[in-house]
Every structure is written in structure tokens, then in C-alpha cells.
Enzyme design. Structure first.
Site, PDB file in Angstrom:
ATOM      1  N   ASP A  46       3.549  47.312 -14.641  1.00 51.42           N
ATOM      2  CA  ASP A  46       3.004  45.951 -14.733  1.00 51.42           C
ATOM      3  C   ASP A  46       3.678  45.063 -13.692  1.00 51.42           C
ATOM      4  OD1 ASP A  46       1.526  43.747 -15.832  1.00 51.42           O
ATOM      5  OD2 ASP A  46       1.662  44.667 -17.796  1.00 51.42           O
ATOM      6  N   HIS A  61       2.064  44.213 -10.257  1.00 50.08           N
ATOM      7  CA  HIS A  61       1.087  43.136 -10.021  1.00 50.08           C
ATOM      8  C   HIS A  61       1.688  41.974  -9.218  1.00 50.08           C
ATOM      9  CE1 HIS A  61      -2.221  44.905 -12.207  1.00 50.08           C
ATOM     10  NE2 HIS A  61      -1.499  45.044 -13.299  1.00 50.08           N
ATOM     11  N   SER A 120      -3.233  41.645 -23.320  1.00 54.43           N
ATOM     12  CA  SER A 120      -3.252  41.579 -21.850  1.00 54.43           C
ATOM     13  C   SER A 120      -3.255  40.156 -21.318  1.00 54.43           C
ATOM     14  CB  SER A 120      -4.493  42.301 -21.311  1.00 54.43           C
ATOM     15  OG  SER A 120      -4.734  43.490 -21.999  1.00 54.43           O
ATOM     16  N   HIS A 137       1.891  45.626 -26.815  1.00 56.22           N
ATOM     17  CA  HIS A 137       2.176  45.246 -25.428  1.00 56.22           C
ATOM     18  C   HIS A 137       1.907  43.746 -25.308  1.00 56.22           C
ATOM     19  CE1 HIS A 137       1.888  45.819 -20.919  1.00 56.22           C
ATOM     20  NE2 HIS A 137       1.123  44.745 -21.042  1.00 56.22           N
ATOM     21  N   HIS A 146       2.417  39.772 -23.353  1.00 53.40           N
ATOM     22  CA  HIS A 146       2.675  38.982 -22.145  1.00 53.40           C
ATOM     23  C   HIS A 146       3.195  37.617 -22.567  1.00 53.40           C
ATOM     24  CE1 HIS A 146       1.325  41.366 -18.652  1.00 53.40           C
ATOM     25  NE2 HIS A 146       0.669  42.037 -19.582  1.00 53.40           N
ATOM     26  N   TYR A 161      -7.362  37.780 -18.392  1.00 58.71           N
ATOM     27  CA  TYR A 161      -6.587  38.966 -18.023  1.00 58.71           C
ATOM     28  C   TYR A 161      -5.453  38.608 -17.064  1.00 58.71           C
ATOM     29  CZ  TYR A 161      -6.020  43.969 -16.947  1.00 58.71           C
ATOM     30  OH  TYR A 161      -5.549  45.247 -16.808  1.00 58.71           O
TER      31      TYR A 161
END
Length: 342
Positions: free
Chosen positions: A17, A20, A170, A199, A201, A290
Site C-alpha cells: 500500500d 501508492h 479502502s 484493513h 485507512h 478509494y
């Protein structure tokens, strides 16, 4: 809830990740150094691939500094105790990519789909199980499906052979209660032996709180990244998660201070910009967009003069999902024309 004695597996996202915000241009040396630091800190599972998974190298997602084979081939032989995982999105990654990863020594394959499209994962999940891999079904953008809807999708992935299912935030849009609702529903529906993961963010600064909520609801695998290096405002910051888990008596097997040193001494110095909750990253979380759209929207802002925040809000309104990066340019052009005509 007393979580003392609860054992979890933390899964590091820094080298996948984290690609990115690095525009997929991490060097082999950076990969190797950080992976060794994570390994020494006690991280049991480390993900290594292009940010968009195996086969992600493309005009649409970005060309990496090295191939997946080169990254995996450099990291795997150096690991003393950590296992290495790879992400695969059907439609981007193929069964051939899966074979390659297995041959290089990848332990865990995570087959990722949008949270309403688990049916496209059957070929990849069943093949990975045939190879004897630790096989994870990874349901992305989980805020876009109800707990009941996620249950149906999770059961599909389980029926294909996945031994672990992930509820994946996400967009960094979920809050502790909405995480709990989803994780609890999926936990109740799956076989007891099927693991459950989360998961997160950090776009609404909820990464750690959401991860703890997920553990309370039955998740045993938790994703995080050193210094939060990841899409948007980053992933759940690993060093903070480990410290909080330690205070709560949740067993991770990770050294509290060694993981801080990895974040501070190895990861922060390679950042191209600070991973923080700026207005655009906050908008991702608020609008449910996203995470990896962030840099594409900032790029489009420079090109077309439309604020990235406006582009991201419009992407959220249109219900765009991971993989539709090409629509960011289209959205920016549409907004620029509308602005010129006003």
C-alpha cells in the site's frame, strides 16, 4: 471489553500500500532495508507488490521501478521469521502471476475484489488453495455494502477455498460501530476455522480505533503500515497500533520500540511528502472514495485547474470504485468544462 490475552496477526502494508504514495517507485534497496527492519521487529507477515497488486504495472495504475518478480526475489530470501504475502486483483493479476509468486516463495495470496463482486475471485482463490497457499479473500470498499451483503460475499469466497476473509475499508470511511457491525455479521456467518481480517485507512483518523473495534468483533488479522505509509492519509499506523495493543494486553509478538524505529528511521526518510490528513485525504474518507485516487486527483488538479477535493467529491457521488483511476481524468475534464460554461 477485556481483550487481554487476545492474540492477533499483524500484516504489514508498508511495501505494498505504501507503493501508492511512492508512485510505485520504491527501490530494491529501500524494500530490502525496510523488510529486514520489519522482520527484526517481529512482524510476522509482510506484503510486497505493486500498489495495485501483482501485474499492476500499467499506464492506468503506474509503472514501478522494478517488476514484482524483482521485488519479491529481493525480499523473500532475506526474511528470518516473517512470511511474505502478495495482493492480486482479478482482472489485473492473472493465474500466471499467482504461479510466479508461489514459485518465488510467497506464503500468502490475498485475492481482492470490490465488496459486491466476490464471484470474480473463484478461479484465483481455488487455484491458490490447490497450491496449498494461505489464501485470503479481500473485500474492498466495505462501506459500500451492508453487513448482510458482505456476509453473502464472504461466504462465496469461503466456498471457493479462502481460509481467511478480510473486511477492507479502502476509503477510510468506516467508524468503529460500522466496523463492528460488519465484522460481527461476517464472523457469525463463517466457519469457526475461517479467519477474519480488517484493513483500515486513516483518512478520518480512525485507523487504530477501527482496528481495535474489529478485534473486539472477532478479527484476528489486522493490516497496518509503518509510519502509516499507504494510500490517502495512509494505512493504520503500525507503531501506534502495536503500542495500543500492548497497553490493552493484545498479543502481537511485535517489539513496541523496534517498530517505532522502523517507522522513524527507515520509512519516514523515504516519504516523498508527509503522510497526513490533508483536506484531500480527509475528503476521501468523508466522501467514501478509494484511497489510491488521491495522487491521481492531485495530478488532475494541476492539469485542469479543478480542485482535487471537487474531483474526489464527484467521484464519490458517481460511486466510483477501485480500478477506475482512468475516470479521474474524465471527471476533471467534465468539471472543468462545467466551470468554464458557468
Amino acid at each position: 471489553m477485556d481483550l487481554r490475552g487476545t492474540r492477533i496477526t499483524v500484516h504489514d502494508m508498508t511495501l505494498r500500500d505504501g507503493m501508492h504514495p511512492k508512485r510505485h517507485l520504491m527501490t530494491l534497496e529501500q524494500m530490502k532495508t525496510i523488510a529486514q527492519g520489519l522482520d527484526q521487529a517481529g512482524i510476522p507477515l509482510i506484503e510486497v507488490t505493486h500498489g495495485d497488486g501483482l501485474g499492476g504495472s500499467s499506464v492506468n495504475y503506474g509503472f514501478p521501478a522494478h517488476t514484482d518478480e524483482e521485488y519479491l526475489g529481493a525480499v523473500i530470501p532475506l526474511m528470518k521469521q516473517a512470511k511474505v504475502s502478495a495482493l492480486l486483483l482479478p482482472g489485473i493479476g492473472t493465474v500466471d502471476h499467482l504461479k510466479m509468486a508461489h514459485e518465488l516463495g510467497v506464503n500468502t495470496i490475498r485475492v481482492a475484489t470490490h465488496c459486491t463482486e466476490a464471484d470474480v475471485s473463484e478461479q484465483h482463490i481455488s487455484y491458490a488453495r490447490k497450491l496449498g497457499m494461505d489464501t485470503v479473500g479481500f473485500l474492498m470498499m466495505a462501506h459500500m455494502n451492508s453487513p448482510e451483503g458482505l456476509v453473502q460475499q464472504a461466504k462465496l469466497m469461503e466456498s471457493y477455498g479462502a481460509n481467511c476473509i478480510y473486511v477492507t475499508d479502502s476509503a477510510g470511511h468506516l467508524l468503529p460501530d460500522t466496523v463492528k457491525a460488519r465484522i460481527s455479521a461476517v464472523r457469525d456467518a463463517l466457519k469457526p476455522e475461517t479467519e477474519l481480517g480488517f484493513h483500515g485507512h486513516h483518512n478520518l483518523a480512525m485507523g487504530v480505533a477501527n482496528s481495535i473495534a474489529a478485534i473486539e468483533a472477532g478479527a484476528t488479522r489486522i493490516d497496518a503500515a509503518a509510519a502509516g505509509l499507504g494510500a490517502g492519509a495512509g494505512n493504520t499506523p503500525m507503531e501506534v497500533l502495536i503500542a495500543v495493543c500492548d497497553l490493552m494486553g493484545i498479543e502481537t509478538g511485535v517489539d513496541v520500540f523496534k517498530i517505532q524505529d522502523v517507522a522513524e528511521d527507515l520509512v519516514v526518510p523515504i516519504m516523498d511528502f508527509p503522510i497526513r490528513i490533508d483536506r484531500d485525504a480527509l475528503t476521501l474518507g468523508y466522501a467514501g472514495v478509494y484511497g489510491s485516487f488521491l495522487l491521481f486527483a492531485k495530478r488532475a488538479e494541476k492539469k485542469y485547474g479543478v480542485p482535487a477535493r471537487e474531483i474526489l467529491v464527484e467521484m464519490g457521488r458517481r460511486g466510483m470504485v477501485g480500478g477506475q483511476e482512468d475516470m479521474i481524468e474524465d471527471t476533471a475534464i467534465t468539471l472543468a468544462k462545467a466551470s468554464a460554461a458557468a
